[in-house]
Write a protein that holds these residues in place. Structure first.
Motif, mmCIF file in Angstrom:
data_model
loop_
_atom_site.group_PDB
_atom_site.id
_atom_site.type_symbol
_atom_site.label_atom_id
_atom_site.label_comp_id
_atom_site.label_asym_id
_atom_site.label_seq_id
_atom_site.Cartn_x
_atom_site.Cartn_y
_atom_site.Cartn_z
ATOM 1 N N GLU A 204 0.830 -1.200 0.000
ATOM 2 C CA GLU A 204 0.000 0.000 0.000
ATOM 3 C C GLU A 204 0.868 1.255 0.000
ATOM 4 O O GLU A 204 0.595 2.223 -0.710
ATOM 5 N N LYS A 205 1.932 1.233 0.807
ATOM 6 C CA LYS A 205 2.847 2.378 0.861
ATOM 7 C C LYS A 205 3.515 2.602 -0.492
ATOM 8 O O LYS A 205 3.703 3.742 -0.936
ATOM 9 N N LEU A 206 3.859 1.505 -1.154
ATOM 10 C CA LEU A 206 4.475 1.599 -2.476
ATOM 11 C C LEU A 206 3.496 2.183 -3.489
ATOM 12 O O LEU A 206 3.869 3.012 -4.329
ATOM 13 N N GLU A 207 2.224 1.776 -3.408
ATOM 14 C CA GLU A 207 1.190 2.308 -4.300
ATOM 15 C C GLU A 207 0.995 3.804 -4.077
ATOM 16 O O GLU A 207 0.780 4.566 -5.030
ATOM 17 N N VAL A 208 1.077 4.238 -2.821
ATOM 18 C CA VAL A 208 0.950 5.662 -2.502
ATOM 19 C C VAL A 208 2.100 6.441 -3.147
ATOM 20 O O VAL A 208 1.895 7.501 -3.754
ATOM 21 N N ALA A 209 3.322 5.917 -3.017
ATOM 22 C CA ALA A 209 4.487 6.578 -3.617
ATOM 23 C C ALA A 209 4.372 6.636 -5.133
ATOM 24 O O ALA A 209 4.697 7.652 -5.760
ATOM 25 N N LEU A 210 3.878 5.553 -5.726
ATOM 26 C CA LEU A 210 3.707 5.525 -7.182
ATOM 27 C C LEU A 210 2.676 6.552 -7.624
ATOM 28 O O LEU A 210 2.888 7.279 -8.604
ATOM 29 N N GLY A 211 1.555 6.641 -6.902
ATOM 30 C CA GLY A 211 0.540 7.636 -7.232
ATOM 31 C C GLY A 211 1.073 9.049 -7.115
ATOM 32 O O GLY A 211 0.829 9.907 -7.977
ATOM 33 N N GLY A 212 1.828 9.299 -6.035
ATOM 34 C CA GLY A 212 2.416 10.628 -5.855
ATOM 35 C C GLY A 212 3.381 10.976 -6.973
ATOM 36 O O GLY A 212 3.399 12.112 -7.467
ATOM 37 N N ALA A 213 4.183 9.993 -7.392
ATOM 38 C CA ALA A 213 5.136 10.231 -8.477
ATOM 39 C C ALA A 213 4.425 10.506 -9.801
ATOM 40 O O ALA A 213 4.829 11.387 -10.571
ATOM 41 N N LEU A 214 3.352 9.776 -10.062
ATOM 42 C CA LEU A 214 2.589 9.999 -11.296
ATOM 43 C C LEU A 214 2.005 11.409 -11.332
ATOM 44 O O LEU A 214 2.040 12.089 -12.360
#
Length: 313
Positions: A204-214
């Motif tokens: 979930e934390k990784l998905e949050v970082a990916l969304g923020g980067a996008l």
């Protein structure tokens, strides 16, 4: 829903000023005119999905908490990635309802609404409508939520909507950039471990970082946003993320660097934060998309003599 929540799911009336509309690109304007001509023509033979979606939006407007969740699930069963369904939601006032659901207190309804908004915001006319209805400001407020899923979906939706200048300005003025930079602050263990070894919480934390980067990748087209990212400590976080083993995250991070490397402050940071070696390493990774964005990032930083000398060693 509670009485308070029922009051929230009402239609918003927002006036868009002429100056805001002028900010859109000619490409978006032409596509919108084409869409309007096609779907406002009474002779157009509309598919059954168009009318089914309009019925579901009526349930969203009048339903309680359970009915809202069911209607949102039913919406996702329709091909909402297709233009006719996306415009059906807009035509019947579905965008207003979906955005108002984000202001309720029910996390399940918010997640369901965001899953729909993330898909339909791929349409240029829909994303402009989301911005004009105050949707971007609402999305930014969701970054304060304890739910990782909400934060990831909100940032991915912003990534879709922020394809034009006006939207990027709204996110910046709403204080969204520093909050998105905060989403990139991920533990190094998550970055270095392969996906199959991560726990559910770590994923979930990784998905949050990916969304923020996008989202930051889309926003970084604006020069003022690049400066906001720098001031929020984004350069150090980008340098850390460059060491990740997760290709999808690396592509988004490389996209941000590609956009920001046009600024001298970032070109210096690439050297000072030790990003040079990472850029060279990723250039040789077995992923075409990653190689392309890495090459563009190096191209943008070409004015840095030190960087060029480092890469040629």
């Amino acid at each position: 829903m509670t009485g308070k929540d029922k009051e929230t799911v009402t239609t918003k009336k927002v006036t868009v000023t002429t100056s805001d509309n002028v900010s859109s690109s000619s490409e978006e304007s032409s596509s919108e005119e084409e869409s309007n001509d096609r779907f406002n023509d009474p002779a157009t033979d509309l598919p059954a999905d168009y009318w089914q979606i309009q019925k579901l939006v009526k349930y969203l407007k009048a339903g309680n908490q359970t009915a809202t969740v069911i209607a949102l699930c039913a919406l996702r069963d329709h091909p909402i990635d297709q233009e006719v369904c996306q415009l059906a939601l807009r035509d019947v006032g579905g965008l207003e309802v979906l955005l108002n659901i984000l202001e309720t207190n029910d996390v399940r309804c918010k997640i369901g609404s965001l899953k729909v908004l993330k898909v339909i915001s791929s349409h240029p006319e829909v994303r402009r409508s989301i911005a004009s209805l105050g949707g971007l400001e609402t999305l930014v407020t969701l970054f304060s939520s304890p739910s990782n899923q909400l934060k990831a979906l909100a940032s991915e939706t912003i990534a879709n909507v922020a394809q034009f200048r006006w939207a990027r300005r709204i996110v910046r003025k709403s204080g969204g950039v520093p909050k998105l930079v905060d989403l990139l602050d991920v533990d190094k263990t998550i970055l270095m471990e392969p996906m199959e070894k991560l726990t559910t919480k770590q994923r979930e934390k990784l998905e949050v970082a990916l969304g923020g980067a996008l989202a930051l990748w889309s926003l970084a087209k604006a020069r003022k946003v690049k400066e906001c990212i720098r001031q929020a400590g984004g350069i150090t976080l980008l340098a850390r993320l460059l060491q990740s083993v997760h290709t999808e995250l690396l592509i988004s991070v490389m996209g941000i660097i590609q956009m920001c490397a046009s600024e001298e402050s970032y070109r210096l940071a690439i050297r000072e934060e030790g990003m040079t070696r990472n850029l060279l390493d990723h250039l040789h990774k077995d992923n075409i998309k990653l190689q392309i964005h890495c090459a563009y990032a190096i191209f943008q930083a070409r004015q840095s003599r030190t960087l060029i000398d480092s890469l040629s060693r």
